[in-house]
Design a protein around this motif. Structure first.
Motif, PDB file in Angstrom:
ATOM      1  N   LEU A  82      -0.643  -3.745   5.724  1.00 16.01           N
ATOM      2  CA  LEU A  82      -1.844  -3.071   4.925  1.00 16.01           C
ATOM      3  C   LEU A  82      -1.596  -3.558   3.932  1.00 16.01           C
ATOM      4  N   LEU A  83      -0.618  -3.593   2.867  1.00 12.18           N
ATOM      5  CA  LEU A  83      -0.482  -3.754   1.316  1.00 12.18           C
ATOM      6  C   LEU A  83      -0.957  -5.147   1.523  1.00 12.18           C
ATOM      7  N   GLU A  84      -0.246  -5.844   2.456  1.00 12.58           N
ATOM      8  CA  GLU A  84      -0.176  -7.232   2.268  1.00 12.58           C
ATOM      9  C   GLU A  84      -1.663  -7.517   2.132  1.00 12.58           C
ATOM     10  N   ARG A  85      -2.285  -7.408   3.337  1.00 14.41           N
ATOM     11  CA  ARG A  85      -3.753  -8.236   3.682  1.00 14.41           C
ATOM     12  C   ARG A  85      -4.793  -7.261   2.693  1.00 14.41           C
ATOM     13  N   ALA A  86      -4.229  -6.703   1.333  1.00 16.17           N
ATOM     14  CA  ALA A  86      -5.401  -5.716   0.019  1.00 16.17           C
ATOM     15  C   ALA A  86      -4.566  -7.158  -0.858  1.00 16.17           C
ATOM     16  N   GLY A  87      -3.308  -7.743  -0.724  1.00 13.98           N
ATOM     17  CA  GLY A  87      -3.247  -8.603  -1.569  1.00 13.98           C
ATOM     18  C   GLY A  87      -2.379  -8.364  -2.522  1.00 13.98           C
ATOM     19  N   LEU A  88      -1.673  -7.307  -1.934  1.00 17.49           N
ATOM     20  CA  LEU A  88      -0.503  -6.533  -2.791  1.00 17.49           C
ATOM     21  C   LEU A  88       1.006  -7.062  -2.108  1.00 17.49           C
ATOM     22  N   GLU A  89       1.761  -6.971  -3.159  1.00 14.27           N
ATOM     23  CA  GLU A  89       3.398  -7.889  -3.003  1.00 14.27           C
ATOM     24  C   GLU A  89       4.423  -5.993  -2.222  1.00 14.27           C
ATOM     25  N   PHE A  90       4.233  -5.632  -0.788  1.00 18.48           N
ATOM     26  CA  PHE A  90       5.027  -4.748  -0.510  1.00 18.48           C
ATOM     27  C   PHE A  90       6.677  -4.547  -1.132  1.00 18.48           C
ATOM     28  N   ARG A  91       6.895  -3.428  -1.399  1.00 18.67           N
ATOM     29  CA  ARG A  91       8.239  -3.598  -2.044  1.00 18.67           C
ATOM     30  C   ARG A  91       9.110  -2.819  -1.521  1.00 18.67           C
ATOM     31  N   SER A  92       8.710  -1.403  -1.646  1.00 20.22           N
ATOM     32  CA  SER A  92       9.580  -0.232  -0.567  1.00 20.22           C
ATOM     33  C   SER A  92       9.093   0.667   0.334  1.00 20.22           C
ATOM     34  N   ILE A  93      10.131   1.495   0.683  1.00 23.03           N
ATOM     35  CA  ILE A  93       9.358   2.763   0.606  1.00 23.03           C
ATOM     36  C   ILE A  93      10.599   4.012   0.755  1.00 23.03           C
ATOM     37  N   THR A  94      10.105   5.250  -0.002  1.00 25.75           N
ATOM     38  CA  THR A  94      11.102   6.193  -0.491  1.00 25.75           C
ATOM     39  C   THR A  94      10.829   6.962  -0.078  1.00 25.75           C
ATOM     40  N   ALA A  95      11.508   8.253   0.566  1.00 28.39           N
ATOM     41  CA  ALA A  95      12.002   9.755   0.799  1.00 28.39           C
ATOM     42  C   ALA A  95      11.933  10.183   0.028  1.00 28.39           C
ATOM     43  N   THR A  96      11.061  11.341  -0.418  1.00 30.37           N
ATOM     44  CA  THR A  96      10.485  12.391  -0.925  1.00 30.37           C
ATOM     45  C   THR A  96      11.465  14.210  -1.265  1.00 30.37           C
ATOM     46  N   GLY A  97      11.886  13.880   0.455  1.00 33.91           N
ATOM     47  CA  GLY A  97      12.688  15.647   0.524  1.00 33.91           C
ATOM     48  C   GLY A  97      11.678  16.482   1.166  1.00 33.91           C
ATOM     49  N   SER A  98       9.879  16.242   1.464  1.00 31.76           N
ATOM     50  CA  SER A  98       9.005  16.473   1.964  1.00 31.76           C
ATOM     51  C   SER A  98       8.672  15.689   3.153  1.00 31.76           C
ATOM     52  N   VAL A  99       7.637  15.740   3.569  1.00 36.10           N
ATOM     53  CA  VAL A  99       6.656  15.826   5.289  1.00 36.10           C
ATOM     54  C   VAL A  99       6.686  13.812   4.280  1.00 36.10           C
ATOM     55  N   VAL A 100       5.660  13.866   3.298  1.00 33.35           N
ATOM     56  CA  VAL A 100       5.112  12.458   2.890  1.00 33.35           C
ATOM     57  C   VAL A 100       6.133  11.210   2.086  1.00 33.35           C
ATOM     58  N   ARG A 101       6.477  10.268   2.202  1.00 30.91           N
ATOM     59  CA  ARG A 101       7.243   9.598   0.954  1.00 30.91           C
ATOM     60  C   ARG A 101       5.964   8.027   0.365  1.00 30.91           C
ATOM     61  N   LEU A 102       6.908   7.287  -0.584  1.00 31.26           N
ATOM     62  CA  LEU A 102       6.285   6.506  -1.314  1.00 31.26           C
ATOM     63  C   LEU A 102       7.138   5.278  -0.685  1.00 31.26           C
ATOM     64  N   ILE A 103       5.482   4.946  -0.082  1.00 33.70           N
ATOM     65  CA  ILE A 103       5.008   3.907   0.088  1.00 33.70           C
ATOM     66  C   ILE A 103       4.472   2.819  -1.370  1.00 33.70           C
ATOM     67  N   GLU A 104       5.394   1.525  -1.816  1.00 40.09           N
ATOM     68  CA  GLU A 104       5.060   1.042  -2.881  1.00 40.09           C
ATOM     69  C   GLU A 104       4.954  -0.330  -2.776  1.00 40.09           C
ATOM     70  N   ALA A 105       3.872  -0.727  -3.660  1.00 40.50           N
ATOM     71  CA  ALA A 105       3.942  -2.536  -4.009  1.00 40.50           C
ATOM     72  C   ALA A 105       3.635  -2.677  -5.095  1.00 40.50           C
ATOM     73  N   VAL A 106       3.394  -4.200  -5.408  1.00 38.71           N
ATOM     74  CA  VAL A 106       3.380  -4.300  -6.543  1.00 38.71           C
ATOM     75  C   VAL A 106       1.894  -4.986  -6.859  1.00 38.71           C
ATOM     76  N   VAL A 107       1.164  -4.931  -7.627  1.00 43.56           N
ATOM     77  CA  VAL A 107       0.209  -6.289  -7.807  1.00 43.56           C
ATOM     78  C   VAL A 107       0.688  -7.725  -8.182  1.00 43.56           C
ATOM     79  N   PRO A 108       0.751  -8.435  -8.167  1.00 44.89           N
ATOM     80  CA  PRO A 108       1.208 -10.114  -7.974  1.00 44.89           C
ATOM     81  C   PRO A 108       0.694 -10.253  -9.271  1.00 44.89           C
ATOM     82  N   GLY A 109       1.523 -11.457  -9.550  1.00 44.69           N
ATOM     83  CA  GLY A 109       1.255 -12.152 -10.647  1.00 44.69           C
ATOM     84  C   GLY A 109       1.343 -11.836 -12.220  1.00 44.69           C
ATOM     85  N   ALA A 110       2.465 -10.891 -12.372  1.00 46.54           N
ATOM     86  CA  ALA A 110       3.814 -10.492 -13.170  1.00 46.54           C
ATOM     87  C   ALA A 110       4.379 -11.428 -13.594  1.00 46.54           C
ATOM     88  N   ARG A 111       5.135 -12.228 -14.668  1.00 44.40           N
ATOM     89  CA  ARG A 111       5.735 -12.666 -15.461  1.00 44.40           C
ATOM     90  C   ARG A 111       7.103 -12.291 -15.679  1.00 44.40           C
TER      91      ARG A 111
END
Length: 349
Positions: free
Chosen positions: A320-349
């Motif tokens: 989903l994130l890659e289709r939106a033009g983002l670069e997927f980075r990681s998934i992090t647990a939080t100790g709750s039922v949710v997790r952090l699904i992280e991506a970055v906007v491409p083009g940074a130098r």
């Protein structure tokens, strides 16, 4: 006697297990009835006899015992040795004054609209779309806040209360080193943003949501509030435009309300406005990483039938994130039922 929750029966024959599943709507009805009657608020620290409890909540004693027997079977209240009924860990969560009260959630789960949409789940599965607009003439949130404002307020309370615990967990798990500004997109009344600003005294925040939602933001975030100097409130629709510049964009419990096409379109709208290198963090359940699949899979169906959305697996989030033009980075647990699904906007130098 300590709070007790009975262990589930084992070795039950398959026909009876299926029977229990098919009639589990009765469990929903029982928990909702307990919340509506205010049973948990009427039970104190000592066991209460049925006649006294019936008088306190305005119920028929015999019928109330029928309800309590069903609730006790599922660990909501317990029958005391002296014949009264007492609290368990679960029943205490139905108290209005409980710190982690789930009373509003229980009322919402058994609201009239919930019964109607669940009865049409097969239609949602056939079409892949929410049945709500066909039943009520408009989407879920529009109906709740325009046509049934009291129910809309209940929904807001339920979401805010359920989000308090996860907000603390997310704030602890999210790495904001070197971050100046966080934007909470679709952030509701600002429960998560408040937790982040309180945890990071140098952090600035932006709360972005629909105008009628932002208008009722947490008072500490609004003008004159304790955190107002570090928080900006911006109203808008993320499907149209996200006029916000931030280092980190958070979307908590937002993307699961959308199907893939809608989610990709909204994320692309965000990407158009964001700077290269900005982080986009989805805060969601991950179906193949959850410790509570019995909850996550039902929520998956609820998202479908109510809004045409879905919960997702780790691979589905990445796609989903890659289709939106983002670069997927990681998934992090939080100790709750949710997790952090992280991506970055491409083009940074």
């Amino acid at each position: 006697m300590a709070d007790q929750v009975p262990a589930p029966a084992s070795g039950t024959p398959a026909p009876l297990r299926l029977h229990a599943l098919a009639y589990s709507l009765g469990v929903t009805a029982a928990v909702t009835a307990a919340a509506r009657l205010g049973l948990a608020d009427a039970v104190g620290e000592e066991p209460v006899r049925p006649a006294e409890l019936a008088a306190a909540v305005g119920a028929d004693e015999e019928a109330l015992v029928q309800l309590l027997r069903a609730l006790v079977c599922h660990g909501v209240f317990r029958e005391a040795e002296e014949g009264g009924y007492a609290h368990t860990e679960l029943s205490r969560l139905l108290r209005t004054d409980a710190p982690a009260s789930r009373k509003a959630m229980a009322l919402l789960a058994g609201a009239p609209f919930a019964w109607r949409i669940w009865s049409r789940l097969d239609d949602a599965v056939r079409t892949g779309e929410s049945v709500f607009p066909g039943l009520y003439g408009k989407p879920l949130f529009a109906h709740l806040h325009e046509d049934e404002p009291e129910l809309g307020a209940l929904f807001d309370r339920a979401m805010a209360k359920s989000g308090e615990t996860s907000a603390v967990a997310v704030a602890a798990a999210l790495d904001l080193a070197g971050t100046d500004t966080v934007a909470d997109i679709g952030g509701g009344h600002g429960t998560l943003l408040r937790a982040l600003l309180e945890r990071h005294p140098a952090l600035n925040g932006v709360l972005f949501d629909l105008e009628q939602v932002v208008a009722h933001a947490d008072p500490v975030l609004r003008e004159g509030g304790e955190l107002a100097g570090r928080c900006r409130l911006v109203s808008g629709d993320c499907h149209i435009e996200v006029p916000v510049t931030a280092d980190v964009y958070l979307l908590k419990g937002v993307v699961h309300m959308w199907n893939d096409a809608t989610a990709v379109a909204a994320l692309r709208t965000l990407v158009r406005e964001a700077r290269p290198g900005a982080r986009v963090v989805l805060v969601e359940q991950v179906l193949d990483a959850t410790d509570n699949p019995e909850i996550a899979t039902v929520m998956n169906l609820l998202m479908l039938v109510s809004q045409g959305g879905r919960e997702r697996t780790a691979r589905e989030f990445r796609t989903l994130l890659e289709r939106a033009g983002l670069e997927f980075r990681s998934i992090t647990a939080t100790g709750s039922v949710v997790r952090l699904i992280e991506a970055v906007v491409p083009g940074a130098r």
